[in-house]
Design a protein around this motif. Structure first.
Motif, mmCIF file in Angstrom:
data_model
loop_
_atom_site.group_PDB
_atom_site.id
_atom_site.type_symbol
_atom_site.label_atom_id
_atom_site.label_comp_id
_atom_site.label_asym_id
_atom_site.label_seq_id
_atom_site.Cartn_x
_atom_site.Cartn_y
_atom_site.Cartn_z
ATOM 1 N N ILE A 103 -4.761 5.060 0.566
ATOM 2 C CA ILE A 103 -4.828 4.659 -0.845
ATOM 3 C C ILE A 103 -6.031 5.312 -1.515
ATOM 4 C CG2 ILE A 103 -5.142 2.705 -2.410
ATOM 5 C CD1 ILE A 103 -3.597 0.983 -0.459
ATOM 6 N N VAL A 161 -3.854 -2.318 -7.397
ATOM 7 C CA VAL A 161 -4.333 -2.221 -6.020
ATOM 8 C C VAL A 161 -5.578 -3.090 -5.822
ATOM 9 C CG1 VAL A 161 -5.480 -0.633 -4.432
ATOM 10 C CG2 VAL A 161 -3.337 0.032 -5.493
ATOM 11 N N LEU A 205 -7.963 -2.006 1.452
ATOM 12 C CA LEU A 205 -7.492 -0.689 1.031
ATOM 13 C C LEU A 205 -7.725 0.301 2.169
ATOM 14 C CD1 LEU A 205 -8.805 -0.454 -2.647
ATOM 15 C CD2 LEU A 205 -6.774 -1.583 -1.754
ATOM 16 N N GLY A 236 0.795 -1.218 0.000
ATOM 17 C CA GLY A 236 0.000 0.000 0.000
ATOM 18 C C GLY A 236 0.828 1.270 0.000
#
Length: 577
Positions: free
Chosen positions: A266, A255, A262, A229
């Protein structure tokens, strides 16, 4: 409770040697209480009790007291820990590390470095965490020399191969923009994990080296280290900087495919990337799908709308943020001020003024500067001056903003007054201030004052005039009708005049009806822009103004011979309600 422990300690004090294990004696209750203690008053009471009972000289108990003070996160407790530590022998490395870290958490990096110096001077042991904390302290005081000195200590003491010290050095050199040193530390690392790679990527990303970010990430993948990340956030930042939508979408795809959870960082990076690339639909879609939003999320989306010329949507989102009880910070308010400037609404200007006043943002220098700029550009120079006069602390940007506003409104004399006042208060004008004051002189017809300011800039401040400064001087002379002097000024310039200066002269020749000088200027323009139709049309209009229709036809014929075409026809627009 403390009194009960006090009685137990006193009853057994005579039986206690200074170095016995604590678990065998009643002051174990005291150690247990130290772990639970949260208030400074309680810590002070325990400290006083330990002094009166003599337990302060027991290294094991004193260590616990020092750690409790240094770790309490209360103002000033680390200094108390430092005083106690100075009176106790044989404290271990962990205890001194706790003191150094305590000073860091109190935002007192200088004291952290002094403690490290004391530890080194007295020959006490340090470990990699000691060095990591002192590296961070060097970063907080912008002490590159101290940081390089710590790097030398790391090398001499054999900690150069430790992962945490290497990572700390990478971050420190990145903070100081010593990216070559950061790269060297990375290249000399024998083992590189994702932390190493991300530290280097972050250093390049934070200093706006987007291409380096891409190169390091490429090498990272080549060495079979999986981006995480942190890597993704740095990559998205680089894509934002370059407006690289295609690469940003690739990172977005990676991603979604490879990262399970997440985090908000992000999501915020994705919103910023799509906003910078002009894809507000994608940015808004991500914003709506976020499981949790923080202030940065709202601010990024508001600024995305504002920067892409959707101020109404930005205003609506800001009001939605208020409804969600999210308090804006300075960055958010700056974005809202920018939005109000674009809307040019008197009601909105009054609303943001009242909002800033009501919510305590008026003391912020940056917000005051932004409000001054907004009011000046929206036509309310009086309000801009009121904000300036109210400011308790002014920066060079504050003075520049006010002078620019006065120049914009043609208030040359007040601008000069502020310019002199600024210097009396100890501010040294830079090239932007001189550009503003020359512009003020130009718009007010203050020829002599403009000449003097230009001379002061060169002779008294050793400043090299930029093309913009020369342009202001030419504009000043042309507006005053001194076309010949302007031409001589351009001829004497130390840098090659650009097209805009020659075009400015040609326009002045048209206004003055000086066909002879216009022909000389036209020759220079044709050398620089032989195919630009605007120059020919300007000369043609000059001949037409003087009634020289044969010359008009000659200019038009030359345009045809050279193949010059008027590419952008003129048009007028009337907005009807």
């Amino acid at each position: 409770m403390i009194k009960t422990i006090s009685h137990k300690i006193k009853a057994n004090l005579s039986q206690l040697p200074s170095t016995v294990p604590t678990a065998k004696y009643p002051f174990q209750d005291l150690l247990s209480l130290l772990q639970k203690c949260k208030a400074r008053d309680h810590l002070n009471q325990i400290h006083a009790q330990m002094i009166s009972t003599g337990l302060i000289h027991n290294p094991l108990v004193a260590t616990k007291l020092v750690v409790s003070f240094a770790s309490s996160h209360l103002p000033g407790t680390t200094s108390v820990a430092r005083l106690i530590a100075g009176q106790v022998d044989r404290l271990d490395t962990y205890t001194w590390n706790t003191i150094i870290r305590g000073y860091l958490e109190e935002k007192n990096p200088k004291e952290a470095i002094l403690v490290y110096a004391h530890v080194r001077r007295t020959g006490l042991n340090v470990d990699s965490y000691t060095l990591l904390f002192v590296i961070k302290a060097c970063g907080l005081i912008s002490g590159i020399l101290q940081g390089e000195g710590i790097h030398g200590h790391i090398f001499k003491m054999g900690f150069v191969s430790e992962i945490i010290t290497q990572t700390g050095l990478l971050s420190m050199y990145g903070l100081f923009e010593k990216l070559e040193s950061a790269q060297k530390v990375f290249d000399e690392s024998s083992q590189r994990d994702s932390v190493h790679w991300n530290a280097l990527v972050s250093a390049y990303a934070q200093r706006n080296y987007p291409y380096k970010v891409f190169l390091v990430c490429h090498d990272m993948v080549t060495e079979n280290v999986k981006p995480n990340g942190v890597t993704a956030v740095c990559m998205l930042s680089a894509c934002s900087c370059l407006r690289a939508l295609r690469e940003g979408k690739l990172v977005h795809g990676y991603v979604l495919k490879n990262l399970i959870d997440l985090d908000v960082f992000i999501y915020n990076a994705l919103i910023n990337m799509y906003s910078k690339c002009g894809h507000l639909i994608n940015a808004h879609r991500i914003f709506q799908k976020m499981p949790t939003r923080n202030l940065v999320s709202w601010t990024s989306m508001i600024n995305g709308y504002s920067n892409n010329n959707y101020p109404n949507e930005a205003l609506a989102l800001f009001k939605e943020m208020e409804s969600a009880n999210i308090r804006p910070d300075e960055v958010t308010i700056l974005g809202v001020v920018s939005m109000c400037l674009k809307l040019r609404s008197i009601k909105l200007e009054e609303w943001i003024d009242n909002y800033v006043e009501k919510n305590g943002f008026w003391k912020s220098i940056s917000i005051a500067n932004a409000l001054m700029d907004m009011h000046a550009k929206c036509g309310n120079i009086k309000k801009a001056c009121q904000i300036f006069d109210r400011m308790e602390e002014k920066t060079l940007v504050s003075w520049t903003t006010l002078i620019q506003g006065l120049a914009l409104h043609g208030h040359g004399i007040p601008a000069l007054v502020r310019f002199c006042q600024m210097q009396r208060e100890g501010f040294r004008p830079d090239s932007i201030v001189f550009l503003s004051i020359l512009s003020a002189c130009s718009h007010s017809g203050l020829v002599d004052e403009g000449r003097k300011c230009f001379q002061i800039m060169i002779e008294d401040h050793d400043a090299t005039p930029l093309m913009e400064h020369y342009g202001c001087m030419v504009d000043l002379l042309c507006r005053a009708g001194l076309v010949n002097e302007a031409f001589k000024f351009v001829e004497s310039m130390e840098v090659k005049p650009d097209i805009m200066i020659w075009r400015m002269l040609l326009g002045a020749c048209k206004n003055q009806g000086d066909i002879s000088l216009a022909s000389q200027v036209m020759d220079r323009l044709l050398e620089l822009e032989p195919e630009y139709s605007g120059n020919y049309i300007l000369l043609s209009n000059l001949h037409a103004t003087l009634g020289e229709w044969d010359n008009v036809r000659e200019v038009r014929t030359e345009m045809g011979i050279r193949g010059v075409i008027k590419r952008d026809p003129g048009c007028s627009l009337i907005e009807v309600n």
